[in-house]
Design a protein around this motif. Structure first.
Motif, mmCIF file in Angstrom:
data_model
loop_
_atom_site.group_PDB
_atom_site.id
_atom_site.type_symbol
_atom_site.label_atom_id
_atom_site.label_comp_id
_atom_site.label_asym_id
_atom_site.label_seq_id
_atom_site.Cartn_x
_atom_site.Cartn_y
_atom_site.Cartn_z
ATOM 1 N N ASP A 156 4.221 -6.480 -9.944
ATOM 2 C CA ASP A 156 3.925 -7.827 -9.433
ATOM 3 C C ASP A 156 4.365 -7.963 -7.977
ATOM 4 O O ASP A 156 3.674 -8.589 -7.170
ATOM 5 C CB ASP A 156 4.589 -8.900 -10.296
ATOM 6 C CG ASP A 156 3.906 -9.066 -11.646
ATOM 7 O OD1 ASP A 156 2.739 -8.637 -11.806
ATOM 8 O OD2 ASP A 156 4.541 -9.634 -12.560
ATOM 9 N N ALA A 157 5.507 -7.365 -7.643
ATOM 10 C CA ALA A 157 5.976 -7.407 -6.245
ATOM 11 C C ALA A 157 4.989 -6.694 -5.334
ATOM 12 O O ALA A 157 4.687 -7.172 -4.235
ATOM 13 C CB ALA A 157 7.366 -6.773 -6.137
ATOM 14 N N GLY A 158 4.474 -5.565 -5.781
ATOM 15 C CA GLY A 158 3.474 -4.836 -5.003
ATOM 16 C C GLY A 158 2.205 -5.642 -4.822
ATOM 17 O O GLY A 158 1.597 -5.641 -3.748
ATOM 18 N N LYS A 159 1.793 -6.352 -5.870
ATOM 19 C CA LYS A 159 0.599 -7.196 -5.778
ATOM 20 C C LYS A 159 0.801 -8.313 -4.758
ATOM 21 O O LYS A 159 -0.118 -8.651 -4.009
ATOM 22 C CB LYS A 159 0.247 -7.780 -7.145
ATOM 23 C CG LYS A 159 -0.300 -6.731 -8.092
ATOM 24 C CD LYS A 159 -0.561 -7.322 -9.467
ATOM 25 C CE LYS A 159 -1.066 -6.246 -10.417
ATOM 26 N NZ LYS A 159 -1.294 -6.754 -11.776
ATOM 27 N N CYS A 160 1.996 -8.874 -4.697
ATOM 28 C CA CYS A 160 2.299 -9.909 -3.694
ATOM 29 C C CYS A 160 2.186 -9.341 -2.288
ATOM 30 O O CYS A 160 1.673 -10.012 -1.378
ATOM 31 C CB CYS A 160 3.687 -10.489 -3.916
ATOM 32 S SG CYS A 160 3.804 -11.577 -5.337
ATOM 33 N N ILE A 161 2.642 -8.105 -2.112
ATOM 34 C CA ILE A 161 2.553 -7.448 -0.805
ATOM 35 C C ILE A 161 1.088 -7.259 -0.417
ATOM 36 O O ILE A 161 0.694 -7.518 0.717
ATOM 37 C CB ILE A 161 3.308 -6.098 -0.827
ATOM 38 C CG1 ILE A 161 4.808 -6.315 -1.031
ATOM 39 C CG2 ILE A 161 3.016 -5.269 0.419
ATOM 40 C CD1 ILE A 161 5.492 -7.126 0.046
ATOM 41 N N VAL A 162 0.269 -6.809 -1.361
ATOM 42 C CA VAL A 162 -1.157 -6.615 -1.084
ATOM 43 C C VAL A 162 -1.821 -7.947 -0.731
ATOM 44 O O VAL A 162 -2.578 -8.036 0.245
ATOM 45 C CB VAL A 162 -1.876 -5.944 -2.279
ATOM 46 C CG1 VAL A 162 -3.391 -5.976 -2.092
ATOM 47 C CG2 VAL A 162 -1.397 -4.519 -2.462
ATOM 48 N N GLU A 163 -1.530 -8.986 -1.484
ATOM 49 C CA GLU A 163 -2.116 -10.300 -1.205
ATOM 50 C C GLU A 163 -1.710 -10.804 0.181
ATOM 51 O O GLU A 163 -2.530 -11.367 0.911
ATOM 52 C CB GLU A 163 -1.721 -11.293 -2.286
ATOM 53 C CG GLU A 163 -2.379 -11.010 -3.618
ATOM 54 C CD GLU A 163 -1.802 -11.813 -4.768
ATOM 55 O OE1 GLU A 163 -1.041 -12.779 -4.529
ATOM 56 O OE2 GLU A 163 -2.109 -11.460 -5.921
ATOM 57 N N SER A 164 -0.461 -10.585 0.551
ATOM 58 C CA SER A 164 0.018 -10.978 1.873
ATOM 59 C C SER A 164 -0.710 -10.190 2.965
ATOM 60 O O SER A 164 -1.090 -10.753 4.002
ATOM 61 C CB SER A 164 1.528 -10.750 1.960
ATOM 62 O OG SER A 164 2.012 -11.033 3.230
ATOM 63 N N GLU A 165 -0.920 -8.905 2.725
ATOM 64 C CA GLU A 165 -1.622 -8.068 3.700
ATOM 65 C C GLU A 165 -3.080 -8.491 3.836
ATOM 66 O O GLU A 165 -3.623 -8.526 4.943
ATOM 67 C CB GLU A 165 -1.527 -6.592 3.301
ATOM 68 C CG GLU A 165 -2.167 -5.634 4.282
ATOM 69 C CD GLU A 165 -1.472 -5.539 5.634
ATOM 70 O OE1 GLU A 165 -1.951 -4.755 6.469
ATOM 71 O OE2 GLU A 165 -0.461 -6.234 5.878
ATOM 72 N N ILE A 166 -3.719 -8.841 2.741
ATOM 73 C CA ILE A 166 -5.109 -9.301 2.797
ATOM 74 C C ILE A 166 -5.195 -10.582 3.625
ATOM 75 O O ILE A 166 -6.104 -10.732 4.458
ATOM 76 C CB ILE A 166 -5.687 -9.492 1.380
ATOM 77 C CG1 ILE A 166 -5.872 -8.118 0.720
ATOM 78 C CG2 ILE A 166 -6.990 -10.284 1.412
ATOM 79 C CD1 ILE A 166 -6.185 -8.171 -0.755
ATOM 80 N N LYS A 167 -4.255 -11.494 3.437
ATOM 81 C CA LYS A 167 -4.231 -12.726 4.236
ATOM 82 C C LYS A 167 -4.050 -12.402 5.714
ATOM 83 O O LYS A 167 -4.704 -12.992 6.584
ATOM 84 C CB LYS A 167 -3.121 -13.654 3.759
ATOM 85 C CG LYS A 167 -3.414 -14.302 2.425
ATOM 86 C CD LYS A 167 -2.247 -15.150 1.955
ATOM 87 C CE LYS A 167 -2.486 -15.655 0.539
ATOM 88 N NZ LYS A 167 -1.320 -16.338 0.003
ATOM 89 N N ARG A 168 -3.160 -11.455 6.020
ATOM 90 C CA ARG A 168 -2.916 -11.060 7.404
ATOM 91 C C ARG A 168 -4.175 -10.452 8.014
ATOM 92 O O ARG A 168 -4.571 -10.808 9.132
ATOM 93 C CB ARG A 168 -1.769 -10.048 7.466
ATOM 94 C CG ARG A 168 -1.334 -9.684 8.885
ATOM 95 C CD ARG A 168 -0.340 -8.535 8.881
ATOM 96 N NE ARG A 168 -0.972 -7.264 8.585
ATOM 97 C CZ ARG A 168 -1.643 -6.538 9.487
ATOM 98 N NH1 ARG A 168 -1.777 -6.940 10.733
ATOM 99 N NH2 ARG A 168 -2.182 -5.388 9.140
#
Length: 106
Positions: A76-88
């Motif tokens: 789940d932590a990794g998924k949050c990182i991916v979602e943050s990167e997609i937003k960036r």
């Protein structure tokens, strides 16, 4: 952690995307190559170095081996990182399109 806020390298981004389903190292290499239409080719050293780092950061976890190649999956932590990167990345894209078309974005 500051490293959680830093942009992901392209390789790490693709590795994390590949682990939304369990995969072993070779499967990750194949998936990344296919997803990027062959533009991104990751070597074994890159994959296994990244796996070590991503496991340490708890962005991915190993699954039970059952006598076969070790597979990994995103947390789940990794998924949050991916979602943050997609937003960036979306912001970068949006701002770039706006400027190149003569529109000023806020």
């Amino acid at each position: 952690m500051m490293e959680d806020k830093a942009p992901l390298t392209e390789g790490v981004y693709y590795i994390l995307l590949s682990l939304y389903e369990p995969r072993h190292g070779y499967g990750i290499m194949q998936f990344v190559s296919e997803l990027s239409n062959g533009r991104v080719e990751l070597g074994a050293g890159t994959i296994y170095g990244a796996i070590k780092t991503l496991t340490k950061r708890e962005w991915i976890i190993p699954l039970d081996e059952d006598g076969r190649k070790k597979e990994y999956v995103i947390t789940d932590a990794g998924k949050c990182i991916v979602e943050s990167e997609i937003k960036r990345l979306f912001e970068l894209y949006h701002n770039g399109i706006g400027i190149t078309k003569g529109e000023r974005t806020q």
